[in-house]
Write an enzyme that holds these catalytic residues in place. Structure first.
Site, PDB file in Angstrom:
ATOM      1  N   LYS A  23       6.334 -13.350 -12.118  1.00 26.06           N
ATOM      2  CA  LYS A  23       6.723 -13.118 -13.507  1.00 26.06           C
ATOM      3  C   LYS A  23       8.089 -12.454 -13.507  1.00 26.06           C
ATOM      4  CE  LYS A  23       2.133 -12.763 -15.571  1.00 26.06           C
ATOM      5  NZ  LYS A  23       1.223 -11.981 -16.427  1.00 26.06           N
ATOM      6  N   GLU A  44     -12.912 -11.727 -17.115  1.00 21.24           N
ATOM      7  CA  GLU A  44     -13.406 -12.703 -16.148  1.00 21.24           C
ATOM      8  C   GLU A  44     -14.309 -12.028 -15.127  1.00 21.24           C
ATOM      9  OE1 GLU A  44     -10.367 -15.122 -14.462  1.00 21.24           O
ATOM     10  OE2 GLU A  44      -9.182 -15.143 -16.310  1.00 21.24           O
ATOM     11  N   ALA A  69       2.079 -11.383  -7.987  1.00 22.75           N
ATOM     12  CA  ALA A  69       0.662 -11.024  -7.973  1.00 22.75           C
ATOM     13  C   ALA A  69      -0.067 -11.989  -7.055  1.00 22.75           C
ATOM     14  CB  ALA A  69       0.078 -11.081  -9.380  1.00 22.75           C
ATOM     15  N   ALA A  70      -0.891 -11.444  -6.165  1.00 22.85           N
ATOM     16  CA  ALA A  70      -1.613 -12.279  -5.212  1.00 22.85           C
ATOM     17  C   ALA A  70      -2.617 -13.166  -5.933  1.00 22.85           C
ATOM     18  CB  ALA A  70      -2.320 -11.408  -4.191  1.00 22.85           C
ATOM     19  N   LEU A 122      -6.047 -15.209  -6.413  1.00 21.46           N
ATOM     20  CA  LEU A 122      -7.444 -15.077  -6.018  1.00 21.46           C
ATOM     21  C   LEU A 122      -7.899 -16.368  -5.350  1.00 21.46           C
ATOM     22  CD1 LEU A 122      -8.817 -13.329  -9.225  1.00 21.46           C
ATOM     23  CD2 LEU A 122      -8.340 -12.275  -7.020  1.00 21.46           C
ATOM     24  N   ASP A 164      -3.833  -6.705 -25.651  1.00 16.49           N
ATOM     25  CA  ASP A 164      -3.990  -8.162 -25.544  1.00 16.49           C
ATOM     26  C   ASP A 164      -5.120  -8.530 -24.582  1.00 16.49           C
ATOM     27  OD1 ASP A 164      -3.354 -10.803 -26.075  1.00 16.49           O
ATOM     28  OD2 ASP A 164      -1.993 -10.938 -24.378  1.00 16.49           O
ATOM     29  N   ASP A 185      -3.801 -10.115 -15.941  1.00 17.19           N
ATOM     30  CA  ASP A 185      -2.786 -10.310 -16.976  1.00 17.19           C
ATOM     31  C   ASP A 185      -2.537  -9.021 -17.754  1.00 17.19           C
ATOM     32  OD1 ASP A 185      -0.884 -11.542 -18.419  1.00 17.19           O
ATOM     33  OD2 ASP A 185      -2.195 -12.900 -19.521  1.00 17.19           O
TER      34      ASP A 185
END
Length: 1336
Positions: free
Chosen positions: A1030, A1208, A1134-1135, A1137, A1203, A1223
């Site tokens: 990002k 999950e 970011a790694a 998953l 937000d 996120d």
């Protein structure tokens, strides 16, 4: 429209229109009027009052004539007065001057400035107030003659199946069935007790239509109920139920259309505050058990004998709901809620479940309620009463109203919520109807209803229920409307079907414009002074386009409500636009700012088909009414202009006028009638000069009229004028000044049975004639010799055809020859909504509204770089349609750029600009051409060597995921993974799966959640690791603007990094590892990606920085690009998953999600007991799912993230698994504000894990202060400092607020109820997410 023909005042046509809305050029910024402040206005006033201005005015009196002429200042003095103060560019000052000087006089007066500002303030006021839903200024009144002067108690509708019918019930029991047009169909009189009198005993108190049972339930003050069956052919009383213990005061029928198997319910409110419930169990056999013997008249049943009908009806009585008589009862079948009201101050309105298992909601207020209405979709309750106040209540908050609306001068008799437009109707005892806006609480309209039964100084007699609001759903071809009852009269108002857009300026998100409008083009014209093309559309929108670039400068939506625009014309100064519509309305607009300056008196409610503006701003209008009228718009001092002269045209024109043309040199106008006749009129006498009759037997419609002034070769030809008309596909040349009229006629379209809808010529020379036909074909004719020498005998030879091509697939509604930048262009508009420019040689310059900006002076920016439409006669070889090889090679060497002009300038990385313009070629050719350009630009894909390491950090991270967290506290793989993401070589870059799914490029089932509107890239490292990148979009010291909604906030790369570190400090370990990195966007993204779409969005900025943007659904354009400096760009990695095929995940909506709209609110925001309902639902009624959500809310509150619409979980761990905190980029946006609503799960549920509380209490101690621990942790990241000091201090402040919230819960419920043990179910062996389950 048929009903409007009887209206005496045609001005009412304007009252029924939807408000117009202006859409400005977004690049223009604030309007000039908004930049004026008090200091600037004072300087202008001083300039107007200066002696110099007065001297100039006195000097000019002899020329201009009036002693009363106000002093004015010219542009230079105007600039001088303002520029010295603003110290900025002067373009807006000149723009302001032009907007004030609408008549183009060259100077402005103080009165003109004040009038302009007043108009601007009116527009702003209109912009802040939505229009009332009532479409009628006064309603249609109807007398209920069958009532015998008794008031109507109730009016009901039978709207479930067509045709629509109404039923009125009078106080004395008279029933009348009405048609949809309020024509009486049937009448009936409810009978009384046959033993005493056939007349109804007592008075009717209420009535309800029993949907599906075709009956009307009527209750009276004689303690009985009458059931009357109503069918299209008959009406009779079926059952008389008598002997109730008290008077019935209100009735309601409940039927759930979504669950038709549920028995219908009749609710009867009584004078003692109770409600009788009657379920009808076997409606196919009737309501009650039939009597054994045949009785004459209705079946009479004593209420106490209903036990004998237990197989047909089930009864229940709920007593003492209110402490006064119930005056209204409603039922919500979906929620199974009974709603009642009374005049009791302690039980004004009560909502209660039928099951009575929950406590009722009770609203209490002064003098109780006379009426109420409820909207389940808006979660809004509206009440009215004797105190003349209207109160708005939330569904779950009973102690304080949302708003109190005041304005009525008498008791409020009825209220109704009109949900489609979110407005409220209220009606008071003095016959005053008001319309209120739900969101602003403003009274939009007040109408004193002039019922014929009203008498001076007397309050009219009303029943208890004056309103019937008919809103969706209803039968087809039925308009929503409101009916109001007063004594024995009905008043019906038509309502707007949907909420109209609020007037004023729209934002860029308000409407999307492409090459086509939502409505077909109905009229078009060119403004040579402002160099604008104006298009009018069938959806009543007007668009102004810059002819040079094709950009939209201004658009006016709903210019005439929803009526189709039929004609447009410019005034003499070319600063004003006159528009006319199909309903006869005519308006005058300011072309510089979109203000509606004037409304002209309609001369008919039929279509206006002709507008002509004379040199002195005298406007002529004609239409289907066979009339020609004249307006004086030059001297208009009011916003409404009456007709000045009405020509005696109806005596000459025997059919409707379909078009009109002007010849200024002769002072005549031509009108064409529907029967094919053409009449030439003298303007000075308003009398016909010449009548050209249709010589054919068939009455062919004249589509277009065009005057030509031939070039004067001799004295005789100076006065010769040619009229060109198109009729049935033929173009006719007529001499209107000589004896021989038709001297040339030829058929234009290539196909028989087609028509020519528009004609135009180069008026200065009259050397070419352009025609457009119904096949979409455009023709250019050479009339340089054809039209100059007038023939004495008619002939059918065609003039030379210079060009012909198919411009559009739909009929060409308008063609016009323009002279722009010393070149001739052709404006063509089609029925498909498109309008564009063409060269006379056939090159397509472009559409108006296309995304790629063009430049008329540069042919390389044209939509077609070669002449796609060649003359039919000249096309011999298909190869002519392609540019030659040398031209193509030249293009490749120059490169292709976004604006069509390749700069040939290399970026810092040595790469040419790769943006392709919108060529009209297929996708395969597009890809091939792109690859050729990439090769010529020296862009090669670097193939990096990849090595597989079985002990790679990313693999160990995946293997370490378990049901408790993503990683253990001391997992060395996480620290190594952070280093790898910051340092390892990037070997590939691509879009994320989410963005590919939005583009349809991958299987959407593999996407866990949709992408936002900010660019994210999937980067692959040398050891096969994948990370989501990002880029930086906001500086660390910037705060989110206060006007930003949470769902359009920026995504911050540093927020992702800080969230990972905070998650680890809180010991949640639910955020995947995130590290900062500085990426070379040229070397590590552009030169390693294999995705052509990704490579195509790279470009070089004017500052010579390498930039790229996203291809997604929302704001992904070059304006929102991210740029390197010149190639280096910092961001977060970011790694990833494990893949969904290995470790499936489930995305679940957050119960405390937000509305994601500008005005909506969720139930948890208005219901403080929302958590009690959530605790009843699986999986929140057991286990630790709810506690995990509370953990997540604490985490979001600390980072300021609003937000969190989904969460999950890994499906392998079941309901007891942890929640993933993914996120987090919208966190850390504001350090100065703490959004307490994020803590709603904690404050409403009053539960927290013991381990979470202990960790929070530890971080609140001075030696382990959260801000200090975060600062130390973030020092390990490459992009340090990740957070500024204000954000770190905000963490400490928010932590204290979390602890205080827990303390309040403990004081309310005790420690045992609030602080909960971590009750994760024990397992024999901890199973990791990547382990396969062995089959049994």
């Amino acid at each position: 429209m048929a009903g409007l023909r009887n209206w005496k005042d045609l001005w009412m046509l304007y009252e029924t229109e939807e408000q117009y809305t202006r859409f400005p050029d977004q690049a223009s910024g604030a309007s000039p009027a908004e930049k004026l402040d008090l200091e600037l206005l004072q300087r202008l006033l001083n300039a107007f009052n200066s002696p110099k201005v007065g001297l100039q005015t006195n000097t000019s009196k002899g020329r201009s004539g009036g002693p009363d002429k106000q002093p004015g200042i010219k542009l230079e003095e105007f600039k001088k007065s303002l520029s010295s103060v603003t110290c900025s560019e002067e373009s807006w000052i000149e723009e302001l001057f032009c907007e004030i000087d609408i008549s183009h006089a060259g100077e402005v007066t103080w009165q003109q400035l004040c009038s302009y500002l007043l108009q601007e303030y009116k527009e702003r006021q209109r912009a802040s107030t939505p229009p009332a839903a009532l479409l009628d200024a006064q309603p249609q009144f109807t007398l209920c003659s069958q009532n015998k002067r008794e008031p109507t108690v109730r009016i009901l509708s039978i709207s479930q199946q067509p045709p629509l019918r109404y039923i009125t019930v009078s106080k004395g029991g008279h029933i009348t069935v009405w048609s949809s047009s309020l024509r009486i169909l049937q009448t009936f009189m409810v009978s009384g007790d046959p033993e005493h009198s056939s007349r109804l005993r007592g008075w009717v108190t209420d009535a309800a239509y029993m949907r599906g049972l075709h009956r009307v339930a009527i209750v009276t003050d004689h303690r009985d109920a009458h059931f009357v069956k109503v069918s299209p052919t008959d009406i009779f009383e079926d059952v008389h139920l008598f002997g109730f213990r008290c008077v019935l005061t209100a009735v309601c029928f409940g039927f759930d259309s979504q669950r038709p198997e549920q028995p219908p319910l009749l609710l009867l409110g009584d004078e003692k505050g109770g409600v009788h419930l009657m379920w009808f169990l076997n409606t196919s056999k009737g309501l009650f058990k039939r009597a054994s013997k045949t009785e004459r008249g209705p079946q009479r049943i004593l209420f106490s004998d209903l036990d004998d009908h237990d197989n047909m009806v089930s009864c229940r009585h709920i007593a003492n709901i209110h402490r006064a008589a119930i005056n209204r009862v409603m039922f919500d079948p979906g929620a199974n809620v009974i709603m009642t009201s009374s005049e009791s101050e302690t039980t004004s309105v009560v909502f209660m479940k039928v099951s009575m298992k929950q406590e009722p909601y009770i609203w209490k207020f002064s003098q109780g309620a006379l009426c109420f209405d409820y909207s389940s979709s808006l979660q809004l309750l509206v009440t009215g009463g004797k105190d003349r106040k209207i109160r708005l209540w939330s569904r779950y908050v009973t102690f304080s109203p949302l708003a109190v609306l005041q304005g009525h001068q008498a008791s409020v008799m009825d209220v109704a919520i009109y949900q489609p437009v979110e407005q409220i109707f209220s009606y008071s005892r003095d016959s005053e109807l008001r319309v209120w806006d739900v969101s602003t609480h403003v009274c939009l309209k007040t109408i004193p209803l002039q019922f014929p039964c009203l008498q001076p100084s007397r309050i009219p007699e009303h029943a208890t229920f004056p309103f019937l609001l008919l809103s969706p759903p209803f039968p087809e071809q039925t308009y929503p409307h409101l009916i109001v009852c007063c004594k024995d009269y009905l008043a019906r108002f038509r309502l707007a079907r949907k909420g109209s857009r609020v007037g004023g300026w729209l934002t860029a998100e308000g409407r999307e414009f492409g090459g086509e409008s939502s409505g077909s083009v109905s009229c078009t014209l060119y403004n040579p002074t402002l160099r604008q093309v104006v298009t009018g559309h069938s959806d009543s929108s007007v668009c102004l386009w810059d002819v040079q670039t094709g950009r939209m400068g201004l658009c006016i939506f709903h210019a005439h409500g929803e009526k189709r625009l039929t004609r447009m014309e410019l005034d003499s100064s070319h600063r004003k636009l006159i528009t006319a519509a199909s309903n006869g309305t005519i308006k005058v607009w300011n072309l510089l700012n979109g203000h509606n300056l004037l409304k002209l008196e309609p001369f008919s409610n039929s279509e206006v088909t002709g507008l002509v503006c004379l040199h002195d701003n005298q406007l002529l209008a004609a239409g289907w009414s066979q009339q020609i009228v004249q307006y004086d718009i030059a001297k208009a001092t009011d916003s409404e202009v009456n007709i000045k002269i009405s020509w005696e045209s109806s005596e000459v024109s025997k059919s409707n006028i379909v078009t009109m043309g002007l010849c200024a040199s002769l002072g005549v106008v031509a009108t064409a009638n529907h029967d094919g006749d053409i009449i030439i009129w003298r303007i000075d006498t308003q009398k016909p000069l010449l009548q050209l009759h249709n010589e054919t037997q068939e009455k062919e419609l004249v589509d277009s009229l065009l005057f030509l002034q031939p070039q004067a070769r001799n004295e005789e030809s100076k006065t010769q004028v040619v009229l060109v008309s198109s009729q049935a596909g033929c173009v006719c040349f007529r001499n209107i000044t000589g004896e021989h009229h038709v001297y040339g006629k030829f058929y234009v379209p290539e196909q028989l049975g087609q028509r020519v809808l528009s004609l135009s010529s180069d008026q200065n020379k009259n050397s070419i004639l352009v025609s457009g036909d119904t096949t979409g074909c455009l023709q250019i004719w050479d009339i340089s010799s054809y039209a100059l020498e007038l023939q004495h005998e008619p002939f059918s030879e065609k003039p030379p055809l210079l060009q012909r091509w198919t411009a559009y697939k739909m009929p060409l509604r308008h063609v016009e020859v323009l002279e722009v930048a010393d070149m001739l262009l052709i404006l063509a508009a089609s029925d498909d909504g498109s309008a564009g420019l063409w060269t006379t040689g056939g090159k397509h310059v472009g559409h108006f509204g296309q995304k790629v900006i063009r430049n008329i002076a540069d042919s390389t920016t044209y939509l077609s770089r070669f002449s796609r439409p060649f003359p039919v006669e000249k096309i011999k070889d298909p190869g002519e349609l392609l540019p030659d090889a040398s031209a193509r090679q030249g293009e490749k060497k120059r490169g292709i750029c976004e604006d069509g002009n390749c700069r040939g300038k290399e970026s810092a990385a040595g790469n040419f600009c790769l943006k392709l313009d919108r060529l009209e070629i297929s996708g395969e050719k597009h890809l091939k051409l792109y690859k050729e350009v990439a090769v010529l630009s020296n862009i090669t894909v670097k193939l990096q060597e990849m090595t597989y390491d079985p002990d790679a950090s990313w693999l160990n991270f995946h293997l370490g995921i378990n049901r408790y967290a993503l990683y253990s506290r001391d997992d060395p793989a996480v620290l190594q993974l952070l280093k790898d993401m910051s340092n390892l070589t990037i070997v590939n870059a691509d879009y994320t799966q989410d963005e590919k799914a939005l583009k349809g490029a991958c299987d959407c089932t593999q996407v866990v959640k949709p992408s936002g509107h900010h660019l994210k890239l999937a980067l692959k490292l040398r050891n096969f690791a994948k990370a989501m990148f990002k880029p930086m979009r906001q500086q660390r010291d910037e705060e989110t603007p206060d006007d930003f909604f949470y769902f359009v906030d920026f995504q911050r790369h540093n927020a992702e990094i800080a969230a990972f570190h905070l998650d680890r400090i809180l010991d949640f370990r639910r955020v995947p590892p995130v590290a900062g990195r500085i990426v070379n966007v040229s070397g590590e993204v552009l030169q390693v990606t294999l995705n052509d779409d990704l490579r195509a969005v790279f470009f070089t900025s004017p500052a010579n920085n390498t930039c790229f943007f996203a291809k997604c659904l929302y704001v992904c354009k070059t304006e929102y690009a991210v740029c390197g400096n010149p190639d280096l760009l910092e961001g977060s990695l970011a790694a990833y998953l494990p893949g969904l095929s290995i470790a499936p995940r489930l995305s679940i909506p957050n119960p405390w999600t937000r509305s994601y709209s500008f005005t909506g609110r969720q139930e948890w925001e208005v219901n403080p007991f929302f958590c009690d309902a959530i605790k009843q639902l699986h999986p929140y009624n057991s286990g630790n799912r709810l506690l995990n959500i509370i953990d997540m809310s604490i985490f979001d509150f600390l980072i300021g993230n609003m937000d969190r619409h989904h969460y999950e979980i890994f499906t392998k761990f079941g309901d007891e698994g942890f929640l993933l905190h993914l996120d987090n980029a919208r966190g850390f946006g504001k350090h100065s504000k703490d959004e307490m609503s994020i803590l709603a799960p904690l404050s409403q549920c009053c539960m927290i894990k013991r381990s979470t509380l202990l960790r929070l209490q530890l971080l609140a101690q001075s030696e382990f202060r959260l801000s200090d621990v975060m600062m130390e942790s973030l020092k390990t990241d490459l992009l340090r400092p990740v957070l500024t000091k204000p954000h770190l201090l905000a963490l400490d402040r928010r932590l204290q607020k979390v602890l205080r919230t827990v303390q309040r819960c403990v004081r309310r419920f005790g420690k045992e109820e609030v602080i909960t043990s971590d009750f994760i179910k024990p397992t024999a062996e901890t199973q990791t997410v990547t382990q396969k389950t062995e089959p049994r």
